[in-house]
Design a protein around this motif. Structure first.
Motif, PDB file in Angstrom:
ATOM      1  N   GLY A  32       0.190   8.433  12.590  1.00 13.22           N
ATOM      2  CA  GLY A  32      -0.740   8.083  11.631  1.00 13.22           C
ATOM      3  C   GLY A  32      -0.502   6.789  10.766  1.00 13.22           C
ATOM      4  O   GLY A  32      -1.377   5.950  10.674  1.00 13.22           O
ATOM      5  N   SER A  33       0.764   7.190  10.369  1.00 14.92           N
ATOM      6  CA  SER A  33       1.164   5.942   9.233  1.00 14.92           C
ATOM      7  C   SER A  33       1.407   4.655   9.756  1.00 14.92           C
ATOM      8  O   SER A  33       1.131   3.710   9.501  1.00 14.92           O
ATOM      9  CB  SER A  33       2.424   6.320   8.567  1.00 14.92           C
ATOM     10  OG  SER A  33       2.085   7.559   7.811  1.00 14.92           O
ATOM     11  N   LEU A  34       2.192   4.624  11.119  1.00 17.70           N
ATOM     12  CA  LEU A  34       2.221   3.599  11.773  1.00 17.70           C
ATOM     13  C   LEU A  34       0.775   2.853  12.151  1.00 17.70           C
ATOM     14  O   LEU A  34       0.765   1.615  12.105  1.00 17.70           O
ATOM     15  CB  LEU A  34       2.894   3.984  12.963  1.00 17.70           C
ATOM     16  CG  LEU A  34       4.525   4.035  12.750  1.00 17.70           C
ATOM     17  CD1 LEU A  34       5.211   4.252  14.019  1.00 17.70           C
ATOM     18  CD2 LEU A  34       5.065   2.939  11.903  1.00 17.70           C
ATOM     19  N   ALA A  35      -0.095   3.898  12.715  1.00 22.95           N
ATOM     20  CA  ALA A  35      -1.499   3.261  13.018  1.00 22.95           C
ATOM     21  C   ALA A  35      -2.109   2.526  11.659  1.00 22.95           C
ATOM     22  O   ALA A  35      -2.719   1.274  11.745  1.00 22.95           O
ATOM     23  CB  ALA A  35      -2.429   4.425  13.631  1.00 22.95           C
ATOM     24  N   LEU A  36      -2.127   3.130  10.641  1.00 25.76           N
ATOM     25  CA  LEU A  36      -2.607   2.497   9.316  1.00 25.76           C
ATOM     26  C   LEU A  36      -1.840   1.232   8.961  1.00 25.76           C
ATOM     27  O   LEU A  36      -2.591   0.216   8.631  1.00 25.76           O
ATOM     28  CB  LEU A  36      -2.614   3.468   8.092  1.00 25.76           C
ATOM     29  CG  LEU A  36      -3.047   3.225   6.903  1.00 25.76           C
ATOM     30  CD1 LEU A  36      -4.227   2.833   6.959  1.00 25.76           C
ATOM     31  CD2 LEU A  36      -2.539   4.169   5.785  1.00 25.76           C
ATOM     32  N   LEU A  37      -0.549   1.182   9.136  1.00 20.77           N
ATOM     33  CA  LEU A  37       0.198  -0.170   9.045  1.00 20.77           C
ATOM     34  C   LEU A  37      -0.102  -1.169   9.807  1.00 20.77           C
ATOM     35  O   LEU A  37      -0.393  -2.359   9.424  1.00 20.77           O
ATOM     36  CB  LEU A  37       1.684   0.328   9.221  1.00 20.77           C
ATOM     37  CG  LEU A  37       2.154   0.929   7.793  1.00 20.77           C
ATOM     38  CD1 LEU A  37       3.889   1.359   8.142  1.00 20.77           C
ATOM     39  CD2 LEU A  37       2.147   0.237   6.537  1.00 20.77           C
ATOM     40  N   ALA A  38      -0.507  -0.851  11.106  1.00 19.08           N
ATOM     41  CA  ALA A  38      -0.891  -1.612  11.998  1.00 19.08           C
ATOM     42  C   ALA A  38      -2.273  -2.339  11.891  1.00 19.08           C
ATOM     43  O   ALA A  38      -2.391  -3.743  12.103  1.00 19.08           O
ATOM     44  CB  ALA A  38      -0.694  -1.298  13.559  1.00 19.08           C
ATOM     45  N   GLN A  39      -3.096  -1.377  11.331  1.00 20.35           N
ATOM     46  CA  GLN A  39      -4.458  -2.062  11.014  1.00 20.35           C
ATOM     47  C   GLN A  39      -4.242  -2.690   9.813  1.00 20.35           C
ATOM     48  O   GLN A  39      -5.056  -4.092   9.967  1.00 20.35           O
ATOM     49  CB  GLN A  39      -5.359  -0.769  10.775  1.00 20.35           C
ATOM     50  CG  GLN A  39      -6.691  -0.952  10.428  1.00 20.35           C
ATOM     51  CD  GLN A  39      -7.478   0.128  10.057  1.00 20.35           C
ATOM     52  OE1 GLN A  39      -6.804   1.147  10.114  1.00 20.35           O
ATOM     53  NE2 GLN A  39      -8.944  -0.188   9.940  1.00 20.35           N
ATOM     54  N   ARG A  40      -3.754  -2.468   8.969  1.00 24.54           N
ATOM     55  CA  ARG A  40      -3.551  -3.446   7.684  1.00 24.54           C
ATOM     56  C   ARG A  40      -2.858  -4.728   8.158  1.00 24.54           C
ATOM     57  O   ARG A  40      -3.366  -5.847   7.466  1.00 24.54           O
ATOM     58  CB  ARG A  40      -2.811  -2.375   6.699  1.00 24.54           C
ATOM     59  CG  ARG A  40      -3.436  -1.542   5.990  1.00 24.54           C
ATOM     60  CD  ARG A  40      -2.726  -0.899   4.758  1.00 24.54           C
ATOM     61  NE  ARG A  40      -3.552   0.254   4.258  1.00 24.54           N
ATOM     62  CZ  ARG A  40      -2.903   1.036   3.229  1.00 24.54           C
ATOM     63  NH1 ARG A  40      -1.612   0.945   2.830  1.00 24.54           N
ATOM     64  NH2 ARG A  40      -3.551   2.042   2.735  1.00 24.54           N
ATOM     65  N   GLY A  41      -1.975  -4.646   8.898  1.00 17.85           N
ATOM     66  CA  GLY A  41      -1.280  -6.093   9.407  1.00 17.85           C
ATOM     67  C   GLY A  41      -2.105  -6.619  10.147  1.00 17.85           C
ATOM     68  O   GLY A  41      -2.559  -8.190   9.768  1.00 17.85           O
ATOM     69  N   ASP A  42      -3.068  -6.228  10.768  1.00 19.85           N
ATOM     70  CA  ASP A  42      -4.272  -6.957  11.646  1.00 19.85           C
ATOM     71  C   ASP A  42      -5.126  -7.545  10.549  1.00 19.85           C
ATOM     72  O   ASP A  42      -5.565  -8.812  10.779  1.00 19.85           O
ATOM     73  CB  ASP A  42      -4.897  -6.327  12.590  1.00 19.85           C
ATOM     74  CG  ASP A  42      -4.038  -5.879  13.565  1.00 19.85           C
ATOM     75  OD1 ASP A  42      -2.917  -6.412  13.917  1.00 19.85           O
ATOM     76  OD2 ASP A  42      -4.496  -5.072  14.331  1.00 19.85           O
ATOM     77  N   GLN A  43      -5.514  -6.650   9.646  1.00 20.88           N
ATOM     78  CA  GLN A  43      -6.406  -7.232   8.519  1.00 20.88           C
ATOM     79  C   GLN A  43      -5.761  -8.230   7.771  1.00 20.88           C
ATOM     80  O   GLN A  43      -6.568  -9.498   7.578  1.00 20.88           O
ATOM     81  CB  GLN A  43      -6.946  -6.088   7.729  1.00 20.88           C
ATOM     82  CG  GLN A  43      -7.763  -4.914   7.956  1.00 20.88           C
ATOM     83  CD  GLN A  43      -8.126  -3.930   7.103  1.00 20.88           C
ATOM     84  OE1 GLN A  43      -7.237  -3.838   6.066  1.00 20.88           O
ATOM     85  NE2 GLN A  43      -9.057  -3.146   7.521  1.00 20.88           N
ATOM     86  N   THR A  44      -4.729  -8.139   7.588  1.00 18.34           N
ATOM     87  CA  THR A  44      -3.866  -9.325   6.620  1.00 18.34           C
ATOM     88  C   THR A  44      -3.727 -10.568   7.436  1.00 18.34           C
ATOM     89  O   THR A  44      -4.082 -11.710   6.821  1.00 18.34           O
ATOM     90  CB  THR A  44      -2.417  -8.771   6.165  1.00 18.34           C
ATOM     91  OG1 THR A  44      -2.502  -7.672   5.377  1.00 18.34           O
ATOM     92  CG2 THR A  44      -1.598  -9.862   5.518  1.00 18.34           C
TER      93      THR A  44
END
Length: 87
Positions: A32-44
Motif C-alpha cells: 500500500g505504501s509503495l502504491a501511494l509513493l508510485a501515485q505521488r511520483g506520477d503526479q509529480t
C-alpha cells in the motif's frame, strides 16, 4: 484445550501460521505504501511536465522583447538625427 509444547510439530505449525499472517499483513502495508509513493511520483511527473510546458511558452513569448527594444532604439536615433538635420 492445552497449549502445545514447543517440541510438538503442531505447535510449530501454529507458530508458523501466526508468522505467516503477520508477514502477510506487513507485506500488505508495504504494498500500500509503495502504491501511494508510485501515485505521488506520477503526479509529480505530471506537474513537472506542466511546468516545463509553461516555461517553454514563456521563453518563446519573451524572445522578441530585446529585438523590439533594439528596433525602438534605432528608430529613436533615426528620428533624432532627422530632427537635427532639419534645423
Amino acid at each position: 484445550m492445552s497449549i502445545p509444547t514447543p517440541s510438538d510439530p503442531a505447535a510449530v505449525a501454529v507458530e508458523l501460521e501466526k508468522l505467516r499472517g503477520t508477514m502477510e499483513t506487513g507485506f500488505a502495508k508495504v504494498d500500500g505504501s509503495l502504491a501511494l509513493l508510485a501515485q505521488r511520483g506520477d503526479q509529480t511527473d505530471r506537474i513537472i511536465d506542466d511546468h516545463e510546458k509553461r516555461l517553454d511558452t514563456l521563453e518563446r513569448a519573451r524572445w522578441p522583447l530585446p529585438s523590439i527594444a533594439a528596433l525602438v532604439g534605432v528608430i529613436g536615433l533615426a528620428l533624432t538625427l532627422w530632427q537635427i538635420s532639419q534645423k
